[in-house]
Enzyme design. Structure first.
Site, PDB file in Angstrom:
ATOM      1  N   PHE A 144       0.843  -1.199   0.000  1.00 23.00           N
ATOM      2  CA  PHE A 144       0.000   0.000   0.000  1.00 23.00           C
ATOM      3  C   PHE A 144       0.876   1.246   0.000  1.00 23.00           C
ATOM      4  O   PHE A 144       1.863   1.325   0.733  1.00 23.00           O
ATOM      5  CB  PHE A 144      -0.889  -0.010   1.248  1.00 23.00           C
ATOM      6  CG  PHE A 144      -1.851   1.154   1.313  1.00 23.00           C
ATOM      7  CD1 PHE A 144      -3.018   1.156   0.552  1.00 23.00           C
ATOM      8  CD2 PHE A 144      -1.593   2.251   2.131  1.00 23.00           C
ATOM      9  CE1 PHE A 144      -3.907   2.230   0.596  1.00 23.00           C
ATOM     10  CE2 PHE A 144      -2.466   3.332   2.187  1.00 23.00           C
ATOM     11  CZ  PHE A 144      -3.633   3.318   1.414  1.00 23.00           C
ATOM     12  N   VAL A 145       0.494   2.217  -0.828  1.00 21.21           N
ATOM     13  CA  VAL A 145       1.158   3.521  -0.880  1.00 21.21           C
ATOM     14  C   VAL A 145       0.088   4.588  -0.662  1.00 21.21           C
ATOM     15  O   VAL A 145      -0.983   4.534  -1.287  1.00 21.21           O
ATOM     16  CB  VAL A 145       1.861   3.726  -2.240  1.00 21.21           C
ATOM     17  CG1 VAL A 145       2.478   5.128  -2.324  1.00 21.21           C
ATOM     18  CG2 VAL A 145       2.929   2.661  -2.471  1.00 21.21           C
ATOM     19  N   ARG A 151       1.675   6.458  -8.297  1.00 24.10           N
ATOM     20  CA  ARG A 151       2.015   6.739  -9.702  1.00 24.10           C
ATOM     21  C   ARG A 151       3.368   7.422  -9.830  1.00 24.10           C
ATOM     22  O   ARG A 151       3.611   8.214 -10.745  1.00 24.10           O
ATOM     23  CB  ARG A 151       0.908   7.569 -10.374  1.00 24.10           C
ATOM     24  CG  ARG A 151      -0.440   6.857 -10.321  1.00 24.10           C
ATOM     25  CD  ARG A 151      -1.539   7.536 -11.111  1.00 24.10           C
ATOM     26  NE  ARG A 151      -2.641   6.593 -11.299  1.00 24.10           N
ATOM     27  CZ  ARG A 151      -2.682   5.706 -12.279  1.00 24.10           C
ATOM     28  NH1 ARG A 151      -1.713   5.642 -13.175  1.00 24.10           N
ATOM     29  NH2 ARG A 151      -3.696   4.846 -12.359  1.00 24.10           N
ATOM     30  N   GLY A 153       6.173   5.274  -9.188  1.00 20.04           N
ATOM     31  CA  GLY A 153       7.110   4.142  -9.290  1.00 20.04           C
ATOM     32  C   GLY A 153       7.433   3.496  -7.951  1.00 20.04           C
ATOM     33  O   GLY A 153       8.265   2.597  -7.887  1.00 20.04           O
ATOM     34  N   GLY A 155       5.349   1.779  -5.860  1.00 15.49           N
ATOM     35  CA  GLY A 155       4.779   0.434  -5.769  1.00 15.49           C
ATOM     36  C   GLY A 155       5.639  -0.576  -6.512  1.00 15.49           C
ATOM     37  O   GLY A 155       5.903  -1.671  -6.014  1.00 15.49           O
ATOM     38  N   ASN A 184      -6.565  -0.966 -12.719  1.00 19.63           N
ATOM     39  CA  ASN A 184      -5.238  -0.329 -12.648  1.00 19.63           C
ATOM     40  C   ASN A 184      -4.223  -1.278 -12.024  1.00 19.63           C
ATOM     41  O   ASN A 184      -3.102  -1.411 -12.499  1.00 19.63           O
ATOM     42  CB  ASN A 184      -5.293   0.945 -11.793  1.00 19.63           C
ATOM     43  CG  ASN A 184      -5.878   2.117 -12.554  1.00 19.63           C
ATOM     44  OD1 ASN A 184      -5.974   2.075 -13.782  1.00 19.63           O
ATOM     45  ND2 ASN A 184      -6.279   3.148 -11.830  1.00 19.63           N
ATOM     46  N   TYR A 189       0.258  -5.211 -12.253  1.00 22.35           N
ATOM     47  CA  TYR A 189       0.848  -6.503 -11.874  1.00 22.35           C
ATOM     48  C   TYR A 189       1.211  -7.314 -13.118  1.00 22.35           C
ATOM     49  O   TYR A 189       2.272  -7.949 -13.176  1.00 22.35           O
ATOM     50  CB  TYR A 189      -0.115  -7.293 -10.987  1.00 22.35           C
ATOM     51  CG  TYR A 189      -0.386  -6.663  -9.640  1.00 22.35           C
ATOM     52  CD1 TYR A 189       0.624  -5.999  -8.938  1.00 22.35           C
ATOM     53  CD2 TYR A 189      -1.645  -6.740  -9.045  1.00 22.35           C
ATOM     54  CE1 TYR A 189       0.377  -5.425  -7.708  1.00 22.35           C
ATOM     55  CE2 TYR A 189      -1.895  -6.172  -7.806  1.00 22.35           C
ATOM     56  CZ  TYR A 189      -0.883  -5.513  -7.134  1.00 22.35           C
ATOM     57  OH  TYR A 189      -1.131  -4.951  -5.906  1.00 22.35           O
TER      58      TYR A 189
END
Lengths: 227, 227
Positions: A144-145, A151, A153, A155, A184, A189
């Site tokens: 989790f971010v 958006r 980079g 993750g 998304n 992934y």
């Protein structure tokens, strides 16, 4: 878009560090889990407490990382990260000069490591087991971010680092789950090389439905019941 | 239906024991995993070896059951089971007099515990973690009964016993996966009180797609790359 009045704005170079969490990170982990529950529209399932997180994630002694429940923290630092071999999983410079970033929660998420660091995300993972491979794998329960840091980079950095570590210690696969409406995430992934398995469904026994099996052994052991 | 010539026929009372496995059970576990791969039409993914099963399921020292990877064996005995507090998870008498059972593989699956016992199934499980509950749960990787022994209540006995043990040691949930085409299994699990979650999909990074992340830390740690 102007930053909110209480925002901290990050611009130019920032340094990201993915590191092992410790008990001092529990308040932020608790808040991040709640944000994740909100994002997943699952706050009705949220029952985490700081006390339970501390006792279950950081028992004494805490097992070595990646051999049991393992919590990682993503901190962003205004100055270069000096990797600590006992806790740094990955670190990387990000150049925000083309697109400065306003974090309205920067003060609330000040990292316990100090130095103007801000906690922006977390990972919880643990070993799983594949009988077909007869090898351990790594299951990523959460990655989790916080919204302002998405958006960028981060993750990808987190999942890459975790996958790299799993591969290096001989694990046969890395797995996690995604909600089928989260296109998304699925695209992200798949872009990282993961397969999204269409046929498997998760079964879950919890709450009262689980509790009714308590004491099942006594019932089972008395020799009654038939085929 | 007449039993095949080499079959062993079980009739009248038999006693089932679900017990902790040990390294002597590895040859049967290996064969059972292969039968499971055949049933799931997934033999292309089967890469288990007895050596890997031994080293990963029964390391020295082996952690306490349900704290790490845990293998359980289902044995059927022609005589009453005397529960062993150090290894018996559940035991129960089954009355087969109304419907005797022919097991063509009884000799091949003779239990290492002796006494005319036959190994008929296995369970592999390990702890997982729910951040929303901030508690460990139990993940059941495999639960398998050999074909002649199915539809006798043994799967229910195994899953009930495992769920009971998980609830008793304070775990918040028990989870496992099912193939969406396996309607028999889905009906059985729902009948036991489980929810089949429709929205979650498993993501998997394995093989070459995983290996490419090896050494990622070096790349990440040198400060290059941008947002």
């Amino acid at each position: 878009m102007a930053a909110p009045a209480n925002s901290t704005t990050f611009s130019g170079d920032v340094w990201a560090e993915l590191r092992l969490a410790d008990a001092r990170d529990v308040p932020h982990i608790h808040s991040l889990i709640h944000q994740m529950a909100e994002f997943e529209l699952l706050t009705d399932l949220f029952a985490a407490t700081e006390e339970l997180l501390t006792s279950t994630l950081f028992p004494s002694p805490t097992p070595p990382p990646f051999t049991s429940f393992t919590a990682l923290i993503l901190d962003l630092s205004p100055s270069p990260v000096v990797p600590d071999s006992s806790s740094t999983i990955a670190s990387r410079r990000f150049d925000l000069s083309a697109s400065p970033l306003a974090d309205p929660e920067a003060a609330a998420f000040a990292s316990p490591r100090g130095g103007g660091r801000v906690t922006a995300g977390f990972v919880i993972c643990f070993p799983n087991y594949s009988t077909f491979l007869s090898k351990p794998g790594l299951y990523v329960e959460d990655i989790f971010v916080r919204a302002p840091w998405r958006r960028r980079g981060l993750g990808r950095m987190m999942l890459s680092a975790v996958a790299g570590r799993a591969a290096e210690i001989g694990m046969g696969r890395v797995e996690w789950c995604v909600l089928d409406w989260n296109k998304n995430a699925i695209d992200f992934y798949e872009g990282m090389g993961a397969d999204v398995l269409p046929q498997w469904r998760i079964c879950r026994l919890t709450g009262a439905a689980l509790d009714k099996y308590k004491g099942n052994q006594e019932e089972a052991a008395d020799g009654k019941a038939a085929a």
